[in-house]
Design an enzyme around this catalytic site. Structure first.
Site, PDB file in Angstrom:
ATOM      1  N   ASP A 476       0.833  -1.202   0.000  1.00 49.77           N
ATOM      2  CA  ASP A 476       0.000   0.000   0.000  1.00 49.77           C
ATOM      3  C   ASP A 476       0.867   1.251   0.000  1.00 49.77           C
ATOM      4  O   ASP A 476       2.075   1.204   0.266  1.00 49.77           O
ATOM      5  CB  ASP A 476      -0.904  -0.032   1.247  1.00 49.77           C
ATOM      6  CG  ASP A 476      -2.207   0.717   1.031  1.00 49.77           C
ATOM      7  OD1 ASP A 476      -2.290   1.528   0.093  1.00 49.77           O
ATOM      8  OD2 ASP A 476      -3.143   0.496   1.828  1.00 49.77           O
ATOM      9  N   ASP A 546     -10.709   2.294  -3.251  1.00 48.10           N
ATOM     10  CA  ASP A 546     -11.200   2.053  -1.889  1.00 48.10           C
ATOM     11  C   ASP A 546     -12.724   2.014  -1.858  1.00 48.10           C
ATOM     12  O   ASP A 546     -13.313   1.674  -0.835  1.00 48.10           O
ATOM     13  CB  ASP A 546     -10.685   3.151  -0.943  1.00 48.10           C
ATOM     14  CG  ASP A 546      -9.319   2.800  -0.360  1.00 48.10           C
ATOM     15  OD1 ASP A 546      -8.891   1.649  -0.512  1.00 48.10           O
ATOM     16  OD2 ASP A 546      -8.686   3.685   0.238  1.00 48.10           O
TER      17      ASP A 546
END
Ligand code: GLA
Length: 728
Positions: A476, A546
């Protein structure tokens, strides 16, 4: 295929459906003569017009010929300071302060196989071919090497640029684009893929207007806001019709893609590292390599362009540790627990997931250092044994006992101020002397341009990965770069930090792949903030967004599909109402959308109702059964979700045309629904198909006459339909 006409110095790149051609003219200027549908290999320079244009300068060799001007000729790699006033591809600053580049062809070379780039991602494959053209700026003793890779079957042409300084003094490279593409027309539309966190890569289309237009990023990543992939196309081009050109940059940092429609209605696309904040010092005998760019031209609309990119990315860019095996269906605990979990909680979720056919458990953020929220802990890559007693050595066997593989989340590029790493090495974070750095998600960015920083982080992460059987890593990256200054570089090299940072990320990804070749890496950057072909070289899949709402995802995945394949798009089923936008959707529909990506779940299955678990069990089995078709089939967009029609539909067709899967989600409803018929694509008109195991339907009928949609599909919110077609 590369066709060289050495006598006339005409260089033709031929692919299955397209032709690309350049020619060195009488002054050794490399002009671009043609790129478009495949034609013969003859010299196409007759297309280039010469005219005496006022205000267009003439190079010294042209003598009194006022019709010869760099400002009007289609250039293969545009120069600056010597008479072409359109977008430059390269800008070099010399010790005397002058800035110019005047490039003339001196030599060329043909090689078997596709070239590779040191430290940078690139398409690979022995079936590719390489052409190298050497252009020289004689006054400066600088050589620009243009490399072309040709993948004939994929209609893919790659380009890269290397600049060599053979002079006796160092020079400063202020711009070095990867791609320049001149068109002798400007009646084109430009499509870019734009958005924001949670709504990435929405196509935005507009006719070229006079002047410069385009997109870019100065965020240090390719960004949520604009993607390093653009399309130029005929004004009337659509999915199945019209000429279109897709240009993709294999780069994960600051980029720029600009198009200029110029005074005589020509257009130029220049794509590469963003020159803003960029300046690279080239010492004598030093060289600089620009990232690779890739082009696909489709004479038959966007659909064909996308499918060619999809195949090229799957076959020649991604390096899949699963080696063609099916990638596991995963469950990720992020939206299930956020930071609030311990080993027992994870095992509890895994216990409900395993019997449903889910195969990989991914432990997301919160497992390391002191990390109970997003204000601390980044940089301290040691297992928090308060949450996970005994570390991964204990947790992973517990999951394996359930038949599940294990995956883990990391965010290597970041550091929290509240961390041991930061307390020990505050100078390892990017910051400008005398300024307090901006925080993003309350964290700072590590200076990945410094080898010792990435080495340290890597060693810590490596130890964790080596402590257990890890099958998957989610890499990430949750903030943009600011305060970009490296304490390790002198003042005149600060313009190199952004690019060195990206090279550092690539290097660490390379280490990871070298030491753990079996680990599947999924890229992520606050969702889809670094969804680019550069990352795909290292991470076969990238978390798309997301936003896990199935209906918003229809748009995100649609936009993403223009350049990138289904197998690259991380997509999960999550709870309803959705945590990001509160929308309520049926479990079936969430599954239909997520399985057109890498497919997984991101919810607390231990709290999921029994009937939903049944649906999940069926979805997982269905996905596994149709895995090859979905992940390796040809992708057809049947509708555009941005048109706000009553439904969105898409289709996967097996390469041999014998099987297809149609997926459809309704997005609006009303009483007394209309009669609607969906026309399919990509089938073999001569074959006969069963639909969901029934009937006999000729391919041409399904494509031309279509499939009547059941009326009850439009009764109830966000319902979905899947049609499985198989040849009878
Ligand atoms: C980012 C990612 C999410 C999740 C969180 C964890 O937002 O996109 O999927 O991993 O970070 O902090």
């Amino acid at each position: 295929m590369i066709v060289l006409d050495k006598e006339n110095r005409v260089f033709t790149l031929r692919t299955k459906n397209t032709t690309y051609q350049m020619k060195a003219d009488q002054h050794n200027v490399l002009i671009h003569t043609y790129y478009g549908p495949r034609v013969g290999d003859s010299d196409l320079s007759y297309l280039v017009r010469y005219a005496d244009r006022a205000c267009a300068p003439n190079p010294p060799e042209a003598g009194l010929d006022r019709a010869y001007s760099l400002d009007t000729l289609p250039q293969e790699y545009s120069t600056c300071g010597v008479g072409d006033f359109r977008l430059p591809s390269i800008e070099i600053e010399y010790p005397d302060g002058s800035r110019a580049a005047d490039l003339r062809l001196t030599d060329w070379e043909e090689e078997r196989g596709k070239y590779t780039l040191d430290g940078l991602p690139s398409f690979y494959g022995e079936e590719g071919e390489t052409l190298r053209l050497y252009l020289e700026d004689r006054a400066a003793n600088v050589v620009v090497e243009l490399s072309y890779g040709v993948f004939e079957d994929r209609d893919l042409i790659t380009r890269s640029v290397e600049v060599h300084n053979y002079g006796s003094a160092s020079v400063r490279l202020r711009q070095c684009a990867s791609l320049c593409l001149d068109f002798q027309r400007s009646d084109l539309d430009l499509i870019t893929f734009d958005g924001c966190h949670m709504m990435e890569r929405a196509p935005s289309r507009a006719p070229l207007r006079s002047g410069v237009q385009g997109v870019g990023s100065v965020r240090g990543t390719s960004s949520h806001q604009h993607n390093p992939f653009v399309v130029l196309c005929d004004r009337e081009a659509n999915e199945d019709y019209g000429l279109c050109y897709g240009a993709m940059l294999l780069y994960s940092g600051n980029f720029q893609a600009l198009v200029e429609a110029s005074q005589y209605d020509n257009a130029r696309l220049v794509m590469g590292i963003n020159p803003s904040h960029f300046c690279w010092t080239l010492e004598p005998y030093g060289s600089f390599t620009a990232p690779e760019a890739a082009l696909v031209c489709s004479p038959r609309g966007f659909g064909q362009m996308s499918r060619q990119f999809h195949r090229a990315i799957r076959e020649h860019l991604i390096q899949d540790p699963c080696q063609g095996e099916r990638r596991p269906v995963l469950i990720n605990n992020w939206e299930a627990t956020y930071f609030d979990f311990d080993a027992d909680k994870l095992v509890e979720i895994a216990k409900t997931a395993a019997p449903l056919g889910i195969e990989l458990f991914v432990m997301d953020d919160g497992w390391f250092g002191k990390r109970d929220d997003d204000n601390s802990g980044l940089g301290d890559w040691t297992v928090n044994t308060g949450k996970l007693p005994g570390g991964l050595e204990v947790l992973v066997p517990r999951l394996k006992e359930l038949g599940m593989k294990f995956g883990i989340w990391i965010e290597p590029e970041m550091v929290s101020e509240d961390s041991d790493l930061y307390r020990e090495h505050p100078d390892w974070a990017l910051r400008i002397p005398g300024r307090a750095p901006a925080r993003g998600r309350n964290q700072l960015v590590l200076d990945f341009s410094r080898p010792e920083v990435r080495r340290h982080v890597y060693e810590r992460i490596k130890a964790v990965l080596a402590s257990a059987d890890v099958s998957y890593v989610k890499w990430d990256m949750n903030r943009s770069l600011t305060d970009v200054y490296s304490a390790a570089l002198p003042a005149q090299r600060q313009g190199e930090v952004y690019h060195r940072y990206v090279l550092g990320v690539y290097e660490m990804l390379d280490w990871l792949r070298r030491d753990f070749p079996h680990i599947l890496i999924e890229g992520c950057a606050g969702g889809g903030g670094r969804f680019d072909a550069g990352m795909l070289y290292y991470t076969p899949q990238i978390w798309c967004s997301d936003n896990t709402d199935a209906i918003d995802r229809l748009r995100v995945q649609y936009g993403t599909s223009f350049g990138y394949p289904v197998s690259a798009m991380g997509a999960h089923v999550s709870v309803t109402p959705n945590e990001e936008n509160g929308r309520i959707t049926p479990m079936e529909t969430r599954g239909v959308v997520a399985m057109s990506g890498t497919f997984g779940y991101e919810m607390d299955l231990s709290r999921t109702a029994g009937e939903d678990r049944e649906v999940i069990r069926r979805q997982v089995a269905f996905f596994k059964e149709h895995y090859d078709l979905i992940q390796r089939g040809d992708y057809y967009r049947l509708t555009d979700p941005f048109q706000n029609g009553p439904y969105t539909a898409w289709e996967h067709v097996s390469p041999d045309g014998r099987e297809a899967l149609v997926s459809l989600v309704t997005t609006s409803l009303r009483a007394a629904p209309s009669f609607r018929t969906l026309r399919l694509k990509g089938l073999d008109p001569k074959r006969t198909y069963q639909v969901n195991g029934e009937g006999r339907w000729p391919g041409d009928v399904l494509m031309e006459a279509g499939w009547p949609l059941p009326l009850d599909l439009f009764q109830g919110d966000y319902r979905s339909l899947q049609l499985c077609l198989s040849e009878v």
